[in-house]
Design an enzyme around this catalytic site. Structure first.
Site, PDB file in Angstrom:
ATOM      1  N   ARG A 116       0.841  -1.207   0.000  1.00 63.45           N
ATOM      2  CA  ARG A 116       0.000   0.000   0.000  1.00 63.45           C
ATOM      3  C   ARG A 116       0.877   1.259   0.000  1.00 63.45           C
ATOM      4  O   ARG A 116       0.568   2.261  -0.653  1.00 63.45           O
ATOM      5  CB  ARG A 116      -0.915  -0.032   1.225  1.00 63.45           C
ATOM      6  N   HIS A 171       0.545   4.334  -2.587  1.00 62.48           N
ATOM      7  CA  HIS A 171       0.272   5.707  -2.159  1.00 62.48           C
ATOM      8  C   HIS A 171       1.436   6.644  -2.483  1.00 62.48           C
ATOM      9  O   HIS A 171       1.228   7.830  -2.718  1.00 62.48           O
ATOM     10  CB  HIS A 171      -0.036   5.738  -0.657  1.00 62.48           C
ATOM     11  N   ASN A 202      -3.514   8.911   4.632  1.00 61.69           N
ATOM     12  CA  ASN A 202      -2.344   8.054   4.849  1.00 61.69           C
ATOM     13  C   ASN A 202      -2.152   7.627   6.299  1.00 61.69           C
ATOM     14  O   ASN A 202      -1.148   6.981   6.617  1.00 61.69           O
ATOM     15  CB  ASN A 202      -1.074   8.769   4.361  1.00 61.69           C
ATOM     16  N   HIS A 237      -5.686  -5.978  -2.906  1.00 63.65           N
ATOM     17  CA  HIS A 237      -6.605  -6.148  -1.777  1.00 63.65           C
ATOM     18  C   HIS A 237      -6.837  -7.623  -1.468  1.00 63.65           C
ATOM     19  O   HIS A 237      -7.690  -7.953  -0.656  1.00 63.65           O
ATOM     20  CB  HIS A 237      -7.926  -5.414  -2.044  1.00 63.65           C
TER      21      HIS A 237
HETATM   22  C1  HEM Z   1      -8.513   1.286  -6.770  1.00 65.37           C
HETATM   23  C2  HEM Z   1      -8.527   2.188  -5.847  1.00 65.37           C
HETATM   24  C3  HEM Z   1      -8.213   1.890  -4.402  1.00 65.37           C
HETATM   25  C4  HEM Z   1      -8.926   2.312  -3.343  1.00 65.37           C
HETATM   26  C5  HEM Z   1     -10.181   3.147  -3.360  1.00 65.37           C
HETATM   27  C6  HEM Z   1      -8.267   1.788  -2.168  1.00 65.37           C
HETATM   28  C7  HEM Z   1      -8.675   2.023  -0.876  1.00 65.37           C
HETATM   29  C8  HEM Z   1      -8.219   1.340   0.221  1.00 65.37           C
HETATM   30  C9  HEM Z   1      -8.761   1.442   1.548  1.00 65.37           C
HETATM   31  C10 HEM Z   1      -9.910   2.359   1.956  1.00 65.37           C
HETATM   32  C11 HEM Z   1      -8.086   0.578   2.331  1.00 65.37           C
HETATM   33  C12 HEM Z   1      -8.327   0.321   3.816  1.00 65.37           C
HETATM   34  C13 HEM Z   1      -7.664   1.391   4.645  1.00 65.37           C
HETATM   35  C14 HEM Z   1      -8.070   1.271   6.095  1.00 65.37           C
HETATM   36  O1  HEM Z   1      -9.257   1.201   6.366  1.00 65.37           O
HETATM   37  O2  HEM Z   1      -7.160   1.268   6.942  1.00 65.37           O
HETATM   38  C15 HEM Z   1      -7.094  -0.069   1.518  1.00 65.37           C
HETATM   39  C16 HEM Z   1      -6.215  -1.012   1.954  1.00 65.37           C
HETATM   40  C17 HEM Z   1      -5.222  -1.544   1.182  1.00 65.37           C
HETATM   41  N1  HEM Z   1      -4.885  -1.173  -0.115  1.00 65.37           N
HETATM   42 FE1  HEM Z   1      -6.055  -0.097  -1.332  1.00 65.37          FE
HETATM   43  N2  HEM Z   1      -7.179   1.069  -2.549  1.00 65.37           N
HETATM   44  C18 HEM Z   1      -7.099   1.104  -3.908  1.00 65.37           C
HETATM   45  C19 HEM Z   1      -6.111   0.541  -4.687  1.00 65.37           C
HETATM   46  C20 HEM Z   1      -5.006  -0.100  -4.190  1.00 65.37           C
HETATM   47  C21 HEM Z   1      -3.860  -0.461  -4.958  1.00 65.37           C
HETATM   48  C22 HEM Z   1      -3.661  -0.145  -6.437  1.00 65.37           C
HETATM   49  C23 HEM Z   1      -3.002  -1.109  -4.107  1.00 65.37           C
HETATM   50  C24 HEM Z   1      -1.624  -1.649  -4.378  1.00 65.37           C
HETATM   51  C25 HEM Z   1      -1.140  -1.913  -5.554  1.00 65.37           C
HETATM   52  C26 HEM Z   1      -3.643  -1.161  -2.815  1.00 65.37           C
HETATM   53  C27 HEM Z   1      -3.148  -1.802  -1.716  1.00 65.37           C
HETATM   54  C28 HEM Z   1      -3.827  -1.910  -0.513  1.00 65.37           C
HETATM   55  C29 HEM Z   1      -3.450  -2.839   0.539  1.00 65.37           C
HETATM   56  C30 HEM Z   1      -2.365  -3.894   0.453  1.00 65.37           C
HETATM   57  C31 HEM Z   1      -4.322  -2.598   1.606  1.00 65.37           C
HETATM   58  C32 HEM Z   1      -4.315  -3.278   2.979  1.00 65.37           C
HETATM   59  C33 HEM Z   1      -3.452  -2.435   3.913  1.00 65.37           C
HETATM   60  C34 HEM Z   1      -3.267  -3.028   5.299  1.00 65.37           C
HETATM   61  O3  HEM Z   1      -3.736  -4.115   5.591  1.00 65.37           O
HETATM   62  O4  HEM Z   1      -2.598  -2.339   6.104  1.00 65.37           O
HETATM   63  N3  HEM Z   1      -4.836  -0.506  -2.890  1.00 65.37           N
HETATM   64  N4  HEM Z   1      -7.180   0.419   0.231  1.00 65.37           N
END
Ligand code: HEM
Length: 323
Positions: free
Chosen positions: A64, A68, A96, A193
């Site tokens: 992530r 970002h 973030n 995800h």
């Molecule tokens: C397509 C648009 C995307 C949206 C709207 C989005 C949004 C989010 C949100 C809201 C979370 C949860 C944050 C929380 O509640 O703490 C999340 C987690 C995460 N996102 Fe995305 N994301 C997107 C794309 C991506 C992309 C492109 C990647 C990496 C290539 C990514 C990797 C991750 C990962 C690995 C997590 C889990 C983080 C953790 O467990 O600490 N996301 N994302």
């Protein structure tokens, strides 16, 4: 003869200038540190491995972090810079606040500075660490292109461009295309995800008082919504509460797509990818063919890593502050 030599010489000079310009323009290379710091990839892989052994949450956090960083002002490690008295940095913006695992990059950087000082940029460390995080979790491996430089500014305001869980498919396609990422990249990258979790705040608007017509988001499986309601009670005191983004959240696989097909996507932005004709067929393909997902994910991560690459910055000595 002299004329011929002169011609040959000017041709060589031209070639030399052309090559220098190309290098100055600075394409990224997979062998960028082969001579200056051959141990770089091993040092970073070790840092990711040891951190993951102590905390299974490290891989999703690193992936992530890469997203970002690259999505905002390009892959320039601007996300790693700490806020100063004058400027609130990207990492302190609301978008973030749940990005973590900065210490893994710091540990790798400290070791790299011992072995090959002032050589490996923080931006390259993030890109390599993200790849290692994917691979360590059972996902694909790819050669990371390197040679990025670190930026000198970081502004919390810029993170306004990060996609939100409520962002719709049209907006997602648009914001990805602004970074030269197409619809296929969007759906493939969303497969990240497959790992990690989301806090209740990121999805609870789907669980109660969703709209004037529906209490629960109708695109969500009703039983699943009830499970999530228990996880995220109405007056939730636990700010850490949440749910994993897929059912095998420690393993990088295509289960995420399978769950979208049965209404079990956690985020509205995830579920929307199955409910829109522009992205649905990609979700179905990745749910069916793991190999296709892995190949496309690796390709799209390389493309994401090419975004807004900084060639004029510096190689920071400490990733949290400019030199
Ligand atoms: C397509 C648009 C995307 C949206 C709207 C989005 C949004 C989010 C949100 C809201 C979370 C949860 C944050 C929380 O509640 O703490 C999340 C987690 C995460 N996102 Fe995305 N994301 C997107 C794309 C991506 C992309 C492109 C990647 C990496 C290539 C990514 C990797 C991750 C990962 C690995 C997590 C889990 C983080 C953790 O467990 O600490 N996301 N994302």
């Amino acid at each position: 003869m002299a004329k011929l030599l002169q011609k040959h010489h000017s041709f060589l000079s031209l070639m030399f200038i052309a090559i220098s310009v190309l290098q100055a323009k600075g394409r990224l290379h997979s062998d960028y540190y082969d001579e200056t710091c051959p141990q770089a990839e091993k040092i970073i892989a070790d840092a990711v491995f040891y951190a993951t052994m102590h905390d299974y949450k490290v891989p999703p956090r690193l992936i992530r972090l890469f997203f970002h960083d690259c999505f905002i002002t390009g892959c320039d490690a601007s996300l790693l810079l700490d806020s100063t008295q004058k400027q609130t940095a990207e990492k302190d913006s609301p978008a973030n606040l749940s990005v973590r695992a900065y210490y893994v990059i710091d540990n790798a950087k400290a070791k790299l500075e011992e072995v090959c000082p002032k050589t490996v940029s923080c931006a390259d460390i993030i890109a390599i660490a993200a790849r290692d995080a994917v691979h360590l979790s059972g996902g694909p491996y790819w050669k990371v292109l390197k040679g990025r430089k670190d930026g000198r500014r970081s502004n919390a305001f810029d993170t306004i461009d990060l996609p939100r869980p409520s962002t719709n498919v049209t907006e997602l396609i648009h914001s990805f295309s602004e970074r030269r990422l197409n619809t296929k990249d969007l759906v493939a990258l969303a497969g990240a995800h497959s790992l990690g979790s989301a806090h209740c705040a990121s999805f609870q608007s789907r669980l109660r008082h969703f709209s004037h017509k529906y209490d629960i988001d109708p695109t969500m499986d009703i039983w699943f919504a009830h499970i999530l309601r228990m996880r995220c009670p109405k007056h939730n005191e636990d700010h850490n509460a949440g749910h994993s983004l897929d059912s095998t959240s420690k393993i990088f696989d295509n289960d995420y797509y399978k769950r979208l097909m049965v209404g079990k996507g956690i985020l509205s932005s995830d579920q929307a990818l199955y409910n829109d004709h522009r992205t649905k067929y990609l979700v179905e393909s990745y749910a069916k063919y793991t190999d296709l997902f892995f190949t496309d994910f690796a390709t799209s991560m390389i493309k994401l890593g090419n975004n807004g690459v900084n060639h004029h910055g510096e190689v920071r000595r400490h990733c949290r502050s400019v030199n």
